[in-house]
Motif scaffolding. Structure first.
Motif, mmCIF file in Angstrom:
data_model
loop_
_atom_site.group_PDB
_atom_site.id
_atom_site.type_symbol
_atom_site.label_atom_id
_atom_site.label_comp_id
_atom_site.label_asym_id
_atom_site.label_seq_id
_atom_site.Cartn_x
_atom_site.Cartn_y
_atom_site.Cartn_z
ATOM 1 N N ILE A 8 -9.553 -12.928 -4.360
ATOM 2 C CA ILE A 8 -8.695 -12.002 -3.611
ATOM 3 C C ILE A 8 -9.356 -10.635 -3.514
ATOM 4 O O ILE A 8 -9.361 -10.013 -2.442
ATOM 5 C CB ILE A 8 -7.297 -11.910 -4.271
ATOM 6 C CG1 ILE A 8 -6.554 -13.229 -4.073
ATOM 7 C CG2 ILE A 8 -6.497 -10.746 -3.718
ATOM 8 C CD1 ILE A 8 -5.268 -13.344 -4.868
ATOM 9 N N VAL A 9 -9.931 -10.149 -4.592
ATOM 10 C CA VAL A 9 -10.628 -8.860 -4.578
ATOM 11 C C VAL A 9 -11.830 -8.916 -3.637
ATOM 12 O O VAL A 9 -12.070 -7.999 -2.849
ATOM 13 C CB VAL A 9 -11.055 -8.432 -6.001
ATOM 14 C CG1 VAL A 9 -11.971 -7.222 -5.963
ATOM 15 C CG2 VAL A 9 -9.831 -8.152 -6.853
ATOM 16 N N TYR A 10 -12.573 -10.018 -3.682
ATOM 17 C CA TYR A 10 -13.740 -10.199 -2.813
ATOM 18 C C TYR A 10 -13.322 -10.253 -1.345
ATOM 19 O O TYR A 10 -13.927 -9.591 -0.493
ATOM 20 C CB TYR A 10 -14.477 -11.475 -3.224
ATOM 21 C CG TYR A 10 -15.726 -11.753 -2.434
ATOM 22 C CD1 TYR A 10 -16.777 -10.850 -2.414
ATOM 23 C CD2 TYR A 10 -15.866 -12.937 -1.726
ATOM 24 C CE1 TYR A 10 -17.932 -11.116 -1.703
ATOM 25 C CE2 TYR A 10 -17.017 -13.206 -1.013
ATOM 26 C CZ TYR A 10 -18.046 -12.295 -0.999
ATOM 27 O OH TYR A 10 -19.178 -12.550 -0.297
ATOM 28 N N ALA A 11 -12.264 -10.988 -1.043
ATOM 29 C CA ALA A 11 -11.771 -11.075 0.331
ATOM 30 C C ALA A 11 -11.275 -9.712 0.810
ATOM 31 O O ALA A 11 -11.528 -9.319 1.960
ATOM 32 C CB ALA A 11 -10.663 -12.117 0.429
ATOM 33 N N PHE A 12 -10.595 -8.969 -0.058
ATOM 34 C CA PHE A 12 -10.133 -7.639 0.316
ATOM 35 C C PHE A 12 -11.312 -6.700 0.572
ATOM 36 O O PHE A 12 -11.258 -5.870 1.484
ATOM 37 C CB PHE A 12 -9.225 -7.043 -0.764
ATOM 38 C CG PHE A 12 -8.805 -5.642 -0.446
ATOM 39 C CD1 PHE A 12 -7.863 -5.403 0.522
ATOM 40 C CD2 PHE A 12 -9.376 -4.560 -1.107
ATOM 41 C CE1 PHE A 12 -7.485 -4.102 0.846
ATOM 42 C CE2 PHE A 12 -9.012 -3.267 -0.802
ATOM 43 C CZ PHE A 12 -8.054 -3.038 0.180
ATOM 44 N N THR A 13 -12.365 -6.822 -0.200
ATOM 45 C CA THR A 13 -13.551 -5.989 -0.004
ATOM 46 C C THR A 13 -14.168 -6.258 1.362
ATOM 47 O O THR A 13 -14.492 -5.315 2.095
ATOM 48 C CB THR A 13 -14.599 -6.254 -1.102
ATOM 49 O OG1 THR A 13 -14.001 -6.031 -2.372
ATOM 50 C CG2 THR A 13 -15.805 -5.358 -0.933
ATOM 51 N N ILE A 14 -14.313 -7.518 1.721
ATOM 52 C CA ILE A 14 -14.862 -7.856 3.037
ATOM 53 C C ILE A 14 -13.955 -7.313 4.138
ATOM 54 O O ILE A 14 -14.430 -6.706 5.107
ATOM 55 C CB ILE A 14 -15.039 -9.380 3.169
ATOM 56 C CG1 ILE A 14 -16.107 -9.863 2.194
ATOM 57 C CG2 ILE A 14 -15.406 -9.767 4.607
ATOM 58 C CD1 ILE A 14 -16.213 -11.357 2.078
ATOM 59 N N TYR A 15 -12.656 -7.494 3.996
ATOM 60 C CA TYR A 15 -11.700 -6.964 4.983
ATOM 61 C C TYR A 15 -11.801 -5.444 5.078
ATOM 62 O O TYR A 15 -11.796 -4.882 6.175
ATOM 63 C CB TYR A 15 -10.277 -7.381 4.590
ATOM 64 C CG TYR A 15 -9.215 -6.732 5.427
ATOM 65 C CD1 TYR A 15 -8.938 -7.202 6.704
ATOM 66 C CD2 TYR A 15 -8.488 -5.649 4.947
ATOM 67 C CE1 TYR A 15 -7.969 -6.596 7.482
ATOM 68 C CE2 TYR A 15 -7.514 -5.044 5.708
ATOM 69 C CZ TYR A 15 -7.257 -5.521 6.985
ATOM 70 O OH TYR A 15 -6.299 -4.906 7.748
ATOM 71 N N ASP A 16 -11.905 -4.785 3.949
ATOM 72 C CA ASP A 16 -11.979 -3.329 3.923
ATOM 73 C C ASP A 16 -13.246 -2.823 4.613
ATOM 74 O O ASP A 16 -13.203 -1.843 5.360
ATOM 75 C CB ASP A 16 -11.923 -2.835 2.478
ATOM 76 C CG ASP A 16 -11.569 -1.373 2.360
ATOM 77 O OD1 ASP A 16 -10.850 -0.864 3.242
ATOM 78 O OD2 ASP A 16 -12.003 -0.743 1.384
ATOM 79 N N VAL A 17 -14.365 -3.495 4.394
ATOM 80 C CA VAL A 17 -15.617 -3.100 5.048
ATOM 81 C C VAL A 17 -15.513 -3.310 6.555
ATOM 82 O O VAL A 17 -15.883 -2.441 7.344
ATOM 83 C CB VAL A 17 -16.817 -3.894 4.477
ATOM 84 C CG1 VAL A 17 -18.073 -3.634 5.291
ATOM 85 C CG2 VAL A 17 -17.056 -3.528 3.032
ATOM 86 N N VAL A 18 -14.988 -4.456 6.969
ATOM 87 C CA VAL A 18 -14.913 -4.785 8.395
ATOM 88 C C VAL A 18 -13.981 -3.834 9.134
ATOM 89 O O VAL A 18 -14.265 -3.441 10.273
ATOM 90 C CB VAL A 18 -14.480 -6.257 8.584
ATOM 91 C CG1 VAL A 18 -14.148 -6.558 10.032
ATOM 92 C CG2 VAL A 18 -15.566 -7.190 8.087
ATOM 93 N N THR A 19 -12.895 -3.427 8.524
ATOM 94 C CA THR A 19 -11.927 -2.564 9.209
ATOM 95 C C THR A 19 -12.219 -1.075 9.054
ATOM 96 O O THR A 19 -11.526 -0.264 9.670
ATOM 97 C CB THR A 19 -10.500 -2.857 8.709
ATOM 98 O OG1 THR A 19 -10.442 -2.645 7.294
ATOM 99 C CG2 THR A 19 -10.091 -4.276 9.046
ATOM 100 N N ILE A 49 -19.028 3.678 -4.214
ATOM 101 C CA ILE A 49 -19.778 4.579 -3.340
ATOM 102 C C ILE A 49 -19.362 4.452 -1.872
ATOM 103 O O ILE A 49 -19.134 5.443 -1.194
ATOM 104 C CB ILE A 49 -21.292 4.302 -3.458
ATOM 105 C CG1 ILE A 49 -21.761 4.557 -4.872
ATOM 106 C CG2 ILE A 49 -22.083 5.153 -2.481
ATOM 107 C CD1 ILE A 49 -23.190 4.104 -5.151
ATOM 108 N N GLY A 50 -19.272 3.231 -1.386
ATOM 109 C CA GLY A 50 -19.098 2.974 0.042
ATOM 110 C C GLY A 50 -17.834 3.501 0.671
ATOM 111 O O GLY A 50 -17.854 4.022 1.776
ATOM 112 N N ARG A 51 -16.735 3.374 -0.020
ATOM 113 C CA ARG A 51 -15.465 3.837 0.557
ATOM 114 C C ARG A 51 -15.476 5.341 0.800
ATOM 115 O O ARG A 51 -14.799 5.830 1.692
ATOM 116 C CB ARG A 51 -14.304 3.465 -0.342
ATOM 117 C CG ARG A 51 -14.087 1.970 -0.395
ATOM 118 C CD ARG A 51 -12.835 1.635 -1.097
ATOM 119 N NE ARG A 51 -11.808 1.501 -0.076
ATOM 120 C CZ ARG A 51 -10.527 1.598 -0.302
ATOM 121 N NH1 ARG A 51 -10.091 1.839 -1.511
ATOM 122 N NH2 ARG A 51 -9.650 1.450 0.676
ATOM 123 N N ASN A 52 -16.225 6.077 0.026
ATOM 124 C CA ASN A 52 -16.294 7.525 0.192
ATOM 125 C C ASN A 52 -17.211 7.929 1.334
ATOM 126 O O ASN A 52 -17.111 9.039 1.831
ATOM 127 C CB ASN A 52 -16.768 8.178 -1.098
ATOM 128 C CG ASN A 52 -15.815 7.916 -2.249
ATOM 129 O OD1 ASN A 52 -14.630 7.751 -2.050
ATOM 130 N ND2 ASN A 52 -16.355 7.862 -3.446
#
Length: 55
Positions: A8-19, A49-52
């Protein structure tokens, strides 16, 4: 249970990067590749790092 939580965390990370919005599309592509090719490390680096760095 722990595997499901990890997925779930991995899927959310991919979703977060894509959006996420980036300055250019190359940044998004690089982050997607990092997260897909290095699942655990990529997820940690994205949230550290990435989200910032996104716009």
């Amino acid at each position: 249970m722990l595997k499901i939580l990890g997925f779930i965390v991995y899927a959310f990370t991919i979703y977060d990067v894509v959006t996420s919005r980036f300055a250019n599309s190359n940044d998004k592509l690089i982050w997607i590749l990092i997260v897909l090719l290095l699942p655990l490390l990529g997820t940690i680096v994205w949230f550290a790092i990435g989200r910032n760095k996104r716009i």
